[in-house]
Scaffold this motif. Structure first.
Motif, PDB file in Angstrom:
ATOM      1  N   LEU A   1       0.814  -1.220   0.000  1.00 37.99           N
ATOM      2  CA  LEU A   1       0.000   0.000   0.000  1.00 37.99           C
ATOM      3  C   LEU A   1       0.848   1.271   0.000  1.00 37.99           C
ATOM      4  O   LEU A   1       0.305   2.372   0.154  1.00 37.99           O
ATOM      5  CB  LEU A   1      -0.926  -0.026   1.245  1.00 37.99           C
ATOM      6  CG  LEU A   1      -2.139   0.875   1.258  1.00 37.99           C
ATOM      7  CD1 LEU A   1      -3.098   0.555   0.115  1.00 37.99           C
ATOM      8  CD2 LEU A   1      -2.872   0.789   2.592  1.00 37.99           C
ATOM      9  N   ASP A   2       2.154   1.141  -0.144  1.00 36.32           N
ATOM     10  CA  ASP A   2       3.057   2.313  -0.102  1.00 36.32           C
ATOM     11  C   ASP A   2       2.850   3.116   1.175  1.00 36.32           C
ATOM     12  O   ASP A   2       2.800   4.351   1.145  1.00 36.32           O
ATOM     13  CB  ASP A   2       2.816   3.245  -1.307  1.00 36.32           C
ATOM     14  CG  ASP A   2       3.035   2.539  -2.623  1.00 36.32           C
ATOM     15  OD1 ASP A   2       3.952   1.706  -2.681  1.00 36.32           O
ATOM     16  OD2 ASP A   2       2.278   2.802  -3.574  1.00 36.32           O
ATOM     17  N   THR A   3       2.713   2.432   2.278  1.00 37.15           N
ATOM     18  CA  THR A   3       2.494   3.155   3.524  1.00 37.15           C
ATOM     19  C   THR A   3       3.141   2.391   4.671  1.00 37.15           C
ATOM     20  O   THR A   3       3.841   1.398   4.446  1.00 37.15           O
ATOM     21  CB  THR A   3       0.978   3.350   3.760  1.00 37.15           C
ATOM     22  OG1 THR A   3       0.794   4.225   4.854  1.00 37.15           O
ATOM     23  CG2 THR A   3       0.273   2.038   4.035  1.00 37.15           C
ATOM     24  N   ASP A   4       2.897   2.861   5.896  1.00 37.77           N
ATOM     25  CA  ASP A   4       3.501   2.159   7.041  1.00 37.77           C
ATOM     26  C   ASP A   4       2.475   1.212   7.668  1.00 37.77           C
ATOM     27  O   ASP A   4       1.297   1.194   7.306  1.00 37.77           O
ATOM     28  CB  ASP A   4       4.047   3.167   8.059  1.00 37.77           C
ATOM     29  CG  ASP A   4       2.977   4.110   8.564  1.00 37.77           C
ATOM     30  OD1 ASP A   4       1.790   3.878   8.282  1.00 37.77           O
ATOM     31  OD2 ASP A   4       3.333   5.095   9.245  1.00 37.77           O
TER      32      ASP A   4
ATOM     33  N   PHE B   1       1.090   1.287  10.494  1.00 39.50           N
ATOM     34  CA  PHE B   1       0.014   2.022  11.178  1.00 39.50           C
ATOM     35  C   PHE B   1      -1.177   2.225  10.232  1.00 39.50           C
ATOM     36  O   PHE B   1      -2.315   1.889  10.551  1.00 39.50           O
ATOM     37  CB  PHE B   1       0.609   3.379  11.588  1.00 39.50           C
ATOM     38  CG  PHE B   1      -0.233   4.200  12.519  1.00 39.50           C
ATOM     39  CD1 PHE B   1       0.027   4.226  13.871  1.00 39.50           C
ATOM     40  CD2 PHE B   1      -1.263   4.976  12.023  1.00 39.50           C
ATOM     41  CE1 PHE B   1      -0.735   5.003  14.727  1.00 39.50           C
ATOM     42  CE2 PHE B   1      -2.030   5.756  12.867  1.00 39.50           C
ATOM     43  CZ  PHE B   1      -1.765   5.778  14.225  1.00 39.50           C
ATOM     44  N   ASP B   2      -0.900   2.752   9.048  1.00 44.12           N
ATOM     45  CA  ASP B   2      -1.965   2.999   8.069  1.00 44.12           C
ATOM     46  C   ASP B   2      -2.512   1.688   7.493  1.00 44.12           C
ATOM     47  O   ASP B   2      -3.699   1.592   7.171  1.00 44.12           O
ATOM     48  CB  ASP B   2      -1.443   3.859   6.909  1.00 44.12           C
ATOM     49  CG  ASP B   2      -1.565   5.334   7.221  1.00 44.12           C
ATOM     50  OD1 ASP B   2      -2.235   5.676   8.211  1.00 44.12           O
ATOM     51  OD2 ASP B   2      -0.977   6.144   6.488  1.00 44.12           O
TER      52      ASP B   2
ATOM     53  N   GLN C   1      -2.805  -1.170   9.014  1.00 45.14           N
ATOM     54  CA  GLN C   1      -3.732  -1.773   9.978  1.00 45.14           C
ATOM     55  C   GLN C   1      -5.086  -1.057   9.918  1.00 45.14           C
ATOM     56  O   GLN C   1      -6.144  -1.683   9.946  1.00 45.14           O
ATOM     57  CB  GLN C   1      -3.148  -1.689  11.390  1.00 45.14           C
ATOM     58  CG  GLN C   1      -3.940  -2.509  12.387  1.00 45.14           C
ATOM     59  CD  GLN C   1      -3.353  -2.469  13.794  1.00 45.14           C
ATOM     60  OE1 GLN C   1      -2.248  -1.972  14.000  1.00 45.14           O
ATOM     61  NE2 GLN C   1      -4.084  -2.977  14.759  1.00 45.14           N
ATOM     62  N   LYS C   2      -5.039   0.286   9.814  1.00 48.69           N
ATOM     63  CA  LYS C   2      -6.300   1.044   9.694  1.00 48.69           C
ATOM     64  C   LYS C   2      -7.045   0.660   8.414  1.00 48.69           C
ATOM     65  O   LYS C   2      -8.267   0.571   8.403  1.00 48.69           O
ATOM     66  CB  LYS C   2      -5.995   2.555   9.659  1.00 48.69           C
ATOM     67  CG  LYS C   2      -5.658   3.144  11.010  1.00 48.69           C
ATOM     68  CD  LYS C   2      -5.712   4.665  11.007  1.00 48.69           C
ATOM     69  CE  LYS C   2      -5.134   5.298   9.809  1.00 48.69           C
ATOM     70  NZ  LYS C   2      -5.147   6.736   9.768  1.00 48.69           N
TER      71      LYS C   2
ATOM     72  N   LEU D   1      -8.766  -2.629   8.994  1.00 45.19           N
ATOM     73  CA  LEU D   1      -9.829  -2.429   9.971  1.00 45.19           C
ATOM     74  C   LEU D   1     -11.059  -1.820   9.287  1.00 45.19           C
ATOM     75  O   LEU D   1     -12.193  -2.245   9.509  1.00 45.19           O
ATOM     76  CB  LEU D   1      -9.316  -1.487  11.062  1.00 45.19           C
ATOM     77  CG  LEU D   1      -9.898  -1.565  12.459  1.00 45.19           C
ATOM     78  CD1 LEU D   1      -9.717  -2.933  13.069  1.00 45.19           C
ATOM     79  CD2 LEU D   1      -9.241  -0.505  13.344  1.00 45.19           C
ATOM     80  N   SER D   2     -10.817  -0.837   8.437  1.00 44.26           N
ATOM     81  CA  SER D   2     -11.903  -0.148   7.741  1.00 44.26           C
ATOM     82  C   SER D   2     -12.592  -1.067   6.727  1.00 44.26           C
ATOM     83  O   SER D   2     -13.817  -1.102   6.642  1.00 44.26           O
ATOM     84  CB  SER D   2     -11.353   1.104   7.046  1.00 44.26           C
ATOM     85  OG  SER D   2     -12.332   1.681   6.229  1.00 44.26           O
TER      86      SER D   2
END
Lengths: 135, 375
Positions: free
Chosen positions: A75-78, A80-81, A83-84, A87-88
């Motif tokens: 997702l080109d992210t960390d 933290f993001d 996991q969100k 979750l979403s």
């Protein structure tokens, strides 16, 4: 000259080296997927194998290095993001929850035991039978 | 045997064959979403403050077999979440739906669900942890029919643009939480594309008949905006209700934005007794619009500075919602302590146009919220 090349390889940014991933799956036959199609599984955009069997996404525990690297790759992210993001998706009802296990060794173990399961490895070496070849 | 029967039989056969190999035991996860909010409000020379324990949402997701999944939301929330009059809590089953995924391009969902009319209602639901701002857009409570209980066909991530659709036939806005008691059903048709990661563009149409100008549990139309029995301007007539929504969500780099627009048309249904409607002073179809815009910019690793604008315009010929032209502007700051806990502080200015049935707002509010998820 060869020393320079070796030095350059050593200095490759960590982010680039993190993109090297080994997909494993207990899949129904060989696939003809591209890397982007594989990534679609790990962001919840693809939920079935080509034969219609459901995909079970297996992820290492959030907070682990392996989870962080999967987040960056998919997702080109960390983490933290990432996991969100999951979750979403689960909350929306648009994807089933991934299976979280402790580490990459457990990812291999889970994938071995569950038809349709898929995982991504960054450090562990998988059994050849589970290795998923991508275009 | 007609085509529809053949189609349903084929689908039933596919569902039965799909369960045959789904031998693994169900995997069930429980989550609790909740929030605490504090408000300071100033209107003319009066001040109000309160702390409120908001909706607490027990969310259950179960993968029953590879193709069957179940999802439910049971919310314990204030009886009246509008203003300061909440005095009690109630338990409400907000979602309970069984999904069968035949292919990515076709899932069949039955049960109580949020109508997929716009991005907010399809994605955020009661999970305040996901809300980009503290409050829902004002169209919730006026135009947006929040729930339905019925049958939904869904496809998603089809093709390069990741096209998705949702077709829903369900109990209408006049039904109660358990049953409808009418052959008339609400219909929702929604499509979306996801041309890039974390980008979604959606369009939808919703149609229903509101019987006796009275709505039940699924509408979510409550509070001071809605005509209720005994009020001046309330007519117990049947109304055709149409809603069209356009939503854009985008999260790219440090920027995140959400645009929600609605066009709602409400008019007299042809089935009304001519004697009853002949004396009405509000004939014709109203054209009501709402516009909500949120934009946020990431600051540091876990902060976000954001602004919002929420405009609504309801014509005075509308027989369901009282006429109003209201505006809300806000500026806020969000900090995420973890993926499961976040706080928001938001200052809001409410204003509007005088001379309509809903008086213009003229107030400021300062709100603070902590939202969380446990699982």
């Amino acid at each position: 000259m060869r020393d320079w090349i070796l030095l350059l390889l050593l200095l490759l940014p960590a982010g680039l080296r993190a993109q090297e991933v080994t997909p494993i799956a207990n899949s129904p036959g060989q696939l003809n997927w591209t890397e982007n199609q594989l990534k679609a599984v790990f962001v919840g955009d693809r939920s079935q194998w080509p034969n219609g069997q459901s995909v079970i996404v297996v992820l290492p525990a959030s907070g682990s290095d392996s989870f962080e690297q999967t987040a960056l790759w998919a997702l080109d992210t960390d983490g933290f993001d990432y996991q969100k993001h999951w979750l979403s998706l689960v909350f929306q009802g648009r994807a089933n929850a991934p299976v979280f296990v402790d580490n990459e060794a457990k990812v291999i173990e889970y994938v071995e035991q569950h038809p349709g399961a898929i995982g991504i490895l960054h450090t562990e070496q998988p059994p050849t039978a589970l290795r998923l070849k991508i275009q | 045997m007609n085509q529809a029967c053949v189609w349903w039989l084929a689908l039933a056969a596919a569902m039965v064959s799909g369960t045959a190999w789904g031998q693994d035991k169900p995997s069930t996860q429980f989550y609790l979403y909740g929030h605490v909010t504090s408000t300071l409000e100033t209107e003319e020379d009066d001040f109000y403050t309160d702390f409120s324990l908001g909706e607490h949402d027990l969310f259950v997701q179960s993968t029953i077999s590879p193709r069957f999944s179940f999802l439910s939301e049971t919310v314990v929330g204030p009886v009246n979440s509008h203003g300061h009059s909440a005095t009690d809590y109630k338990v409400s089953l907000e979602r309970a739906r069984l999904k069968y995924e035949y292919r990515e391009w076709l899932s069949v969902i039955v049960g109580k669900m949020h109508t997929p009319v716009n991005y907010w209602n399809d994605v955020y639901h009661h999970g305040r942890l996901f809300f980009p701002v503290i409050d829902r857009p004002r169209s919730f409570g006026t135009s947006v029919p929040i729930h339905t209980l019925g049958l939904r066909l869904q496809g998603q991530n089809i093709g390069k643009l990741k096209f998705g659709y949702d077709l829903v036939v369900g109990n209408g806005m006049s039904s109660n939480d358990v049953t409808d008691g009418s052959a008339q059903k609400s219909v929702t048709a929604a499509v979306h594309i996801k041309p890039e990661k974390r980008t979604r563009i959606s369009l939808s149409a919703y149609r229903d008949i509101i019987y006796g100008n009275s709505v039940g549990a699924h509408a979510g139309h409550s509070g001071p905006f809605h005509y209720s029995m005994g009020e001046i301007g309330y007519y117990p007539v049947d109304l055709d209700f149409e809603l069209y929504c356009f939503s854009v969500y985008r999260n790219k780099g440090k920027w995140e934005m959400l645009l929600e627009t609605t066009l709602n048309r409400t008019g007299l249904n042809d089935g009304n007794d001519p004697d009853m409607v002949s004396g009405l002073d509000s004939l014709g179809t109203s054209n009501n619009t709402t516009f909500f815009l949120y934009a946020g910019h990431k600051v540091g690793k876990r902060g976000r500075l954001y602004g919002l604008m929420d405009l609504s315009n309801y014509e005075d010929r509308d027989l369901h919602i009282k006429s109003n032209q209201l505006a809300k502007f806000g500026l806020g700051w969000q900090h995420e302590f973890s993926p499961l806990v976040k706080s928001q502080i938001q200052v809001e200015r409410y204003t509007g146009q005088d001379g309509l049935e809903i008086p213009a707002d003229d107030k400021w509010e300062l709100k603070f919220r902590i939202a969380y998820c446990l699982f």
